[in-house]
Design an enzyme around this catalytic site. Structure first.
Site, PDB file in Angstrom:
ATOM      1  N   LYS A 215      77.720 -40.550  68.793  1.00 34.88           N
ATOM      2  CA  LYS A 215      76.731 -39.829  69.603  1.00 34.88           C
ATOM      3  C   LYS A 215      75.365 -40.067  68.975  1.00 34.88           C
ATOM      4  O   LYS A 215      75.116 -39.672  67.835  1.00 34.88           O
ATOM      5  CB  LYS A 215      77.062 -38.333  69.628  1.00 34.88           C
ATOM      6  CG  LYS A 215      76.140 -37.534  70.552  1.00 34.88           C
ATOM      7  CD  LYS A 215      76.610 -36.085  70.674  1.00 34.88           C
ATOM      8  CE  LYS A 215      75.635 -35.296  71.551  1.00 34.88           C
ATOM      9  NZ  LYS A 215      75.184 -34.069  70.912  1.00 34.88           N
ATOM     10  N   HIS A 234      76.648 -24.812  64.741  1.00 32.11           N
ATOM     11  CA  HIS A 234      78.043 -25.098  65.084  1.00 32.11           C
ATOM     12  C   HIS A 234      78.730 -25.720  63.875  1.00 32.11           C
ATOM     13  O   HIS A 234      78.074 -26.160  62.933  1.00 32.11           O
ATOM     14  CB  HIS A 234      78.112 -26.095  66.255  1.00 32.11           C
ATOM     15  CG  HIS A 234      77.595 -27.463  65.899  1.00 32.11           C
ATOM     16  ND1 HIS A 234      76.246 -27.719  65.707  1.00 32.11           N
ATOM     17  CD2 HIS A 234      78.237 -28.635  65.659  1.00 32.11           C
ATOM     18  CE1 HIS A 234      76.082 -28.996  65.368  1.00 32.11           C
ATOM     19  NE2 HIS A 234      77.279 -29.571  65.331  1.00 32.11           N
ATOM     20  N   ASP A 236      81.551 -28.891  63.122  1.00 30.48           N
ATOM     21  CA  ASP A 236      82.110 -30.049  63.821  1.00 30.48           C
ATOM     22  C   ASP A 236      83.623 -29.873  63.972  1.00 30.48           C
ATOM     23  O   ASP A 236      84.295 -29.452  63.033  1.00 30.48           O
ATOM     24  CB  ASP A 236      81.835 -31.335  63.039  1.00 30.48           C
ATOM     25  CG  ASP A 236      80.381 -31.756  63.134  1.00 30.48           C
ATOM     26  OD1 ASP A 236      79.611 -31.102  63.857  1.00 30.48           O
ATOM     27  OD2 ASP A 236      80.013 -32.747  62.470  1.00 30.48           O
ATOM     28  N   HIS A 290      76.160 -25.771  60.783  1.00 32.12           N
ATOM     29  CA  HIS A 290      74.897 -26.498  60.657  1.00 32.12           C
ATOM     30  C   HIS A 290      74.179 -26.553  61.998  1.00 32.12           C
ATOM     31  O   HIS A 290      74.761 -26.262  63.046  1.00 32.12           O
ATOM     32  CB  HIS A 290      75.129 -27.905  60.101  1.00 32.12           C
ATOM     33  CG  HIS A 290      76.095 -28.741  60.895  1.00 32.12           C
ATOM     34  ND1 HIS A 290      77.464 -28.556  60.848  1.00 32.12           N
ATOM     35  CD2 HIS A 290      75.905 -29.762  61.767  1.00 32.12           C
ATOM     36  CE1 HIS A 290      78.068 -29.440  61.634  1.00 32.12           C
ATOM     37  NE2 HIS A 290      77.134 -30.171  62.217  1.00 32.12           N
TER      38      HIS A 290
END
Length: 356
Positions: A215, A234, A236, A290
């Site tokens: 991404k 969020h 990962d 993060h």
């Protein structure tokens, strides 16, 4: 048929607006912690994201090798994020990957729209912007390009950009070397848990099934960076995430109750431990919260590659060797798809029960 055109953040940013639309303004409780990212990056006091030198991770000298692995283990257990140096991926190749992504995002928006994804119909690969997925309609200050880069037989090169010409070649080579780096890291992390070398990799699908999804995040200049986030807080969901960036700061980690800004370390790759490895390790390795800040002066671009297990083929659960009476399983068994759905459900429903 009505085609909905998703407004791109880049269009907004270049339109000359002085204030950002309300959908991009973060809730009041978040705003108090958003500072000037350039000032934040200069701070030397307080905890700093560790830098791990991987030069000796496979050294013939057992003492030297164990010292390197112990540092990796400590960073994975305490932080769950680190700058990797001497990782084996040539600087020249990383520069080519970054140049190709930069050139793609420098194309006119109508050119990029030829590669647009269509999230509503499930076509998630391609050029996109976040759609609101919660009741508040909250949006992030970024556009992106998302596609699977490994294994080779699972990728759809027809949706990769044709311009610039080097995009496919550089990205393919980078994905191949990154896949081998993931093996080396997971081997060391396995051994540090007292497991066989190949164990973690096997548990996330091995060479055939583990997917590498790239991404490219494009964060335009923002007229009110103190009100917005490039990406909201969020963790990962991946096993591991590897990140390159264009040396513009933006990444912040929530460590010991405070947001810590990651420094820009030349020629490094940032690596996150994702939820998948946190689950398998029964919480011994951390998946850290993060977020990404934006700024007024410089466009920030990052290249994140998520190493993910197959969505439904594998049940993720704490490995039995790491579960004892004194150390019970912290996570229920779930497929990767169920884990993602669980996170979305929890986020959209704050009243959802904390325990299940």
């Amino acid at each position: 048929m009505v085609v909905t055109v998703v407004p791109r953040v880049e269009s907004l940013a270049s339109s000359g607006i002085l204030s950002i639309p309300k959908e991009y303004v973060r809730p009041q409780e978040e705003l108090t912690s958003i500072g000037d990212i350039f000032e934040e990056e200069k701070k030397d006091e307080g905890p700093q994201v560790p830098t791990i030198d991987l030069r000796d991770i496979e050294s013939e000298d057992a003492v030297v090798r164990e010292k390197c692995r112990a540092e990796l283990k400590r960073a994975a257990a305490q932080w769950g994020v680190m700058h990797l140096v001497n990782h084996g991926i040539p600087d020249e190749l990383m520069d080519r990957v970054k140049k190709a992504g930069d050139e793609f995002f420098s194309l006119p928006i109508e050119e990029k729209e030829k590669y647009a994804n269509d999230q509503a119909s499930g076509k998630i690969q391609g050029y996109g912007s976040k759609l609101a997925n919660n009741a508040s309609g909250q949006l992030e200050w970024e556009d992106y390009y998302f596609h699977l880069v490994f294994p080779e037989d699972k990728r759809d090169v027809s949706i990769w950009p044709n311009t610039p010409a080097d995009y496919k070649v550089a990205t393919e080579e980078y994905a191949r070397l990154l896949r081998s780096l993931a093996t080396r890291v997971m081997s060391a992390l396995s051994v540090c848990l007292g497991l066989e070398e190949g164990r973690l990799e096997k548990e996330v699908g091995g060479l055939e099934e583990m997917l590498l999804q790239m991404k490219i995040n494009y964060y335009p200049k923002c007229p009110q960076p103190e009100l917005a986030l490039g990406v909201e807080a969020h963790t990962d969901v991946s096993a591991l995430t590897f990140i390159l960036h264009n040396m513009v700061p933006g990444l912040q980690l929530f460590y010991e109750g405070k947001w810590v800004t990651a420094k820009c370390v030349p020629n490094s790759i940032i690596m996150h431990i994702g939820d998948t490895i946190e689950i398998l390790s029964n919480g011994k390795y951390k998946s850290i919260l993060h977020r990404g800040l934006v700024n007024k002066e410089k466009v920030r671009i990052s290249w994140a590659v998520f190493c993910e297990p197959p969505k439904d083929k594998i049940i993720l659960r704490p490995l039995p060797e790491l579960v004892t009476e004194a150390d019970p399983a912290l996570f229920p068994p779930r497929t990767f798809a169920q884990h993602i759905a669980h996170k979305l459900f929890r986020k959209d429903n704050p009243e959802a029960k904390k325990s299940e």
